[in-house]
Design a protein around this motif. Structure first.
Motif, short mmCIF file in Angstrom:
data_model
loop_
_atom_site.label_atom_id
_atom_site.label_comp_id
_atom_site.label_asym_id
_atom_site.label_seq_id
_atom_site.Cartn_x
_atom_site.Cartn_y
_atom_site.Cartn_z
N LYS A 237 3.70 5.73 -6.68
CA LYS A 237 2.75 5.61 -7.79
C LYS A 237 3.03 4.35 -8.60
O LYS A 237 3.04 4.36 -9.83
CB LYS A 237 2.78 6.86 -8.66
CG LYS A 237 2.34 8.11 -7.90
CD LYS A 237 2.45 9.34 -8.77
CE LYS A 237 1.96 10.57 -8.06
NZ LYS A 237 2.72 10.99 -6.92
N GLU B 114 0.83 -1.21 0.00
CA GLU B 114 0.00 0.00 0.00
C GLU B 114 0.87 1.26 0.00
O GLU B 114 0.62 2.20 -0.74
CB GLU B 114 -0.91 -0.01 1.22
CG GLU B 114 -1.88 1.15 1.28
CD GLU B 114 -2.76 1.08 2.53
OE1 GLU B 114 -2.97 2.14 3.14
OE2 GLU B 114 -3.22 -0.03 2.88
N LYS B 115 1.92 1.26 0.81
CA LYS B 115 2.81 2.42 0.89
C LYS B 115 3.56 2.62 -0.42
O LYS B 115 3.71 3.75 -0.89
CB LYS B 115 3.80 2.26 2.04
CG LYS B 115 3.16 2.40 3.41
CD LYS B 115 4.17 2.19 4.52
CE LYS B 115 3.53 2.30 5.88
NZ LYS B 115 2.95 3.59 6.19
N LYS C 102 1.17 4.00 -3.10
CA LYS C 102 0.83 5.40 -2.86
C LYS C 102 2.04 6.32 -3.05
O LYS C 102 1.98 7.29 -3.80
CB LYS C 102 0.27 5.55 -1.45
CG LYS C 102 -0.23 6.93 -1.14
CD LYS C 102 -0.85 6.98 0.24
CE LYS C 102 -1.31 8.38 0.58
NZ LYS C 102 -1.90 8.47 1.91
N LYS C 103 3.13 6.01 -2.37
CA LYS C 103 4.29 6.92 -2.38
C LYS C 103 4.99 6.98 -3.72
O LYS C 103 5.42 8.05 -4.16
CB LYS C 103 5.28 6.51 -1.29
CG LYS C 103 6.46 7.44 -1.19
CD LYS C 103 7.34 7.13 -0.01
CE LYS C 103 8.46 8.15 0.10
NZ LYS C 103 9.22 8.01 1.32
#
Length: 84
Positions: free
Chosen positions: A34, A27-28, A31-32
């Motif tokens: 892309k 997830e990180k 998100k971070k």
């Protein structure tokens, strides 16, 4: 108290915040950085690779943004991959 002891105490105090599940890490990264997920069938050429166990691959992610990649690679890594 030495710097090492202070650092170790700080680690013990925060170690629960430093442990993540595989899902949280993914997830990180998504998100971070892309990142995008892709099917491991796209890397079937790695099935017989002696450097990894293909059957243990549970998620495939790719990061394609050149600027983002440039920021996270060291100079040595950039030279190896010819990203300069």
């Amino acid at each position: 108290m030495s710097n090492y002891e202070k650092l170790y105490k700080r680690y013990l105090y925060k170690k629960n915040e430093l442990s993540f599940t595989k899902e949280q890490v993914i997830e990180k990264i998504l998100k971070k950085f892309k990142a995008e997920e892709f099917s491991k069938t796209e890397i079937l050429d790695l099935v017989n690779d002696d450097q990894l166990e293909y059957g243990k691959i549970f998620k495939c992610l790719k990061i394609e943004n050149p600027q983002l990649l440039s920021n996270i690679f060291s100079s040595e890594e950039k030279n190896i991959t010819k990203m300069n």
